[in-house]
Design a protein around this motif. Structure first.
Motif, PDB file in Angstrom:
ATOM      1  N   SER A 200      25.859 -10.280 -13.083  1.00 57.27           N
ATOM      2  CA  SER A 200      25.241 -10.293 -11.762  1.00 57.27           C
ATOM      3  C   SER A 200      25.889 -11.332 -10.849  1.00 57.27           C
ATOM      4  CB  SER A 200      23.754 -10.610 -11.899  1.00 57.27           C
ATOM      5  OG  SER A 200      23.599 -11.846 -12.572  1.00 57.27           O
TER       6      SER A 200
ATOM      7  N   VAL B 239      20.690 -15.681  -1.969  1.00 53.33           N
ATOM      8  CA  VAL B 239      21.422 -14.923  -2.978  1.00 53.33           C
ATOM      9  C   VAL B 239      22.675 -15.660  -3.451  1.00 53.33           C
ATOM     10  CG1 VAL B 239      22.639 -12.753  -3.393  1.00 53.33           C
ATOM     11  CG2 VAL B 239      20.537 -12.760  -2.048  1.00 53.33           C
TER      12      VAL B 239
ATOM     13  N   CYS C 196      17.603 -15.666  -7.440  1.00 55.37           N
ATOM     14  CA  CYS C 196      17.180 -15.587  -6.036  1.00 55.37           C
ATOM     15  C   CYS C 196      15.851 -16.296  -5.853  1.00 55.37           C
ATOM     16  CB  CYS C 196      17.041 -14.132  -5.583  1.00 55.37           C
ATOM     17  SG  CYS C 196      18.602 -13.266  -5.587  1.00 55.37           S
TER      18      CYS C 196
ATOM     19  N   ALA D 252      27.735 -15.297  -5.255  1.00 56.84           N
ATOM     20  CA  ALA D 252      26.363 -14.781  -5.177  1.00 56.84           C
ATOM     21  C   ALA D 252      25.898 -14.350  -6.555  1.00 56.84           C
ATOM     22  CB  ALA D 252      26.305 -13.584  -4.226  1.00 56.84           C
ATOM     23  N   CYS D 253      24.590 -14.522  -6.837  1.00 58.18           N
ATOM     24  CA  CYS D 253      23.993 -13.910  -8.024  1.00 58.18           C
ATOM     25  C   CYS D 253      22.797 -13.103  -7.544  1.00 58.18           C
ATOM     26  CB  CYS D 253      23.537 -14.940  -9.060  1.00 58.18           C
ATOM     27  SG  CYS D 253      22.625 -14.135 -10.404  1.00 58.18           S
ATOM     28  N   HIS D 254      22.787 -11.828  -7.896  1.00 67.68           N
ATOM     29  CA  HIS D 254      21.748 -10.938  -7.371  1.00 67.68           C
ATOM     30  C   HIS D 254      20.546 -10.804  -8.293  1.00 67.68           C
ATOM     31  CE1 HIS D 254      24.017  -9.650  -3.857  1.00 67.68           C
ATOM     32  NE2 HIS D 254      25.073  -9.823  -4.621  1.00 67.68           N
TER      33      HIS D 254
END
Ligand SMILES: [Zn+2]
Length: 328
Positions: free
Chosen positions: A53, A78, A71, A64-66
């Motif tokens: 992710s 994000v 989050c 970014a990490c979704h």
């Protein structure tokens, strides 16, 4: 530390996000010309099943990490720039992240002229800043390993200790929350449960020499005990001595005493009982402590022994022998 002026823009401009990833040994796959993807390295990452992710745009120097866990931990954000990444990895403020990044030997940082001038050895009145509070908490759970080590449920709950099943560098470890003297959570440390090395893992950039474990609780207890504190080496020593009825126990998180730790002990306690391990390192640290605290009480811990292996009764007997004034 607080007096240093930080040129965030200059740092963001001069550091490549790949250097930051290298620093933390994060390995990602290249999926496009300027895009990398892989498992999320952030300590906030709690979703064990989510795969790859974490994405990095090397052209724009952002990441970014979704996953929902990351989050949520970042209040809906994000991703971010390199400073956000360091702040996330080290669980510190962006400002602190910039200061730490500048101190890395493996990354050269353009700091700007004003920065260089101001940072020249300027120090505030207090010799060191309190460590900043973490912006997230980990979900930890009870594990039979605690029982094996003689820790009761109420002690584990009291210290907030538990097994961490999420992802990130503490995954699969017994995790100890660490607080500053104000009682604010400043870091987590993780211990392996199967003897794997390193046995203890601290967040990158966190210096255990700047903190005394359990200080915030011990200060309160010590106030009722004439300012006396018991000093041990490790987390489990601390839990066991606390469990034996001594709330005024603190741990150095190792067998060495830093200047900062010595200063903290001098600030908050009048008298010490030094109960380190009965091995060579423990004896050496005991001598160093006793040199700074000529009136320290030093109960005899047998060769090779350590407080976490003793029962509550044995701990009480050992401490009573050291000083008649130390009622549990
Ligand atoms: Zn994540």
């Amino acid at each position: 530390m607080s007096s240093q002026w930080v040129d965030f823009a200059a740092i963001k401009r001069s550091v490549d996000i790949r250097q930051v990833l290298d620093h933390y040994c994060v390995r990602l796959k290249r999926v496009r010309q300027e895009y990398l993807r892989g498992l999320c390295p952030l300590p906030t990452h709690g979703s064990a099943q989510s795969r790859e992710s974490f994405g990095v745009d090397t052209g724009r120097n952002v990441w970014a990490c979704h996953s929902a866990s990351c989050c949520q931990a970042r209040r809906g954000k994000v991703g971010g720039n390199i400073l956000d990444l360091v702040a996330c990895m080290e669980a510190c403020s962006v400002r602190e992240a910039a200061l730490r990044l500048r101190g890395w030997g493996d990354v050269s940082v353009e700091t700007g002229l004003r920065d260089q001038l101001v940072s020249k050895g300027k120090r505030s009145g207090r010799s060191q800043e309190e460590l900043p509070r973490l912006s997230f908490t980990l979900r930890l759970q009870w594990h039979p390993y605690l029982e094996q080590r003689g820790i009761l449920g109420q002690t584990a709950a009291r210290f907030g200790v538990g097994y961490y099943g999420g992802s990130g560098f503490l995954r699969g470890r017994m995790v100890f929350p660490i607080h500053n003297v104000g009682g604010e959570l400043v870091a987590y440390a993780g211990r392996t449960m199967d003897g794997r090395e390193p046995r203890y893992l601290f967040p990158p950039g966190f210096h255990k020499s700047q903190v005394v474990f359990n200080l915030h609780r011990a200060v309160e207890f010590a106030a009722r005990q004439g300012g006396v504190a018991i000093v041990v080496e490790g987390f489990f020593d601390c839990l066991k001595v606390h469990q034996a009825g001594y709330g005024n126990v603190v741990a150095l998180m190792g067998a060495s005493l830093s200047d900062r730790q010595s200063e903290l002990l001098h600030t908050y306690f009048r008298e010490l009982v030094v109960m380190l391990d009965g091995d060579e390192a423990g004896r050496r640290a005991t001598r160093a402590l006793a040199a700074r605290w000529p009136h320290a009480h030093v109960p005899w811990v047998p060769a090779g022994g350590q407080p976490d292996q003793l029962s509550s009764e044995q701990i009480k007997r050992t401490l009573l022998k050291a000083s008649g004034t130390l009622g549990a």
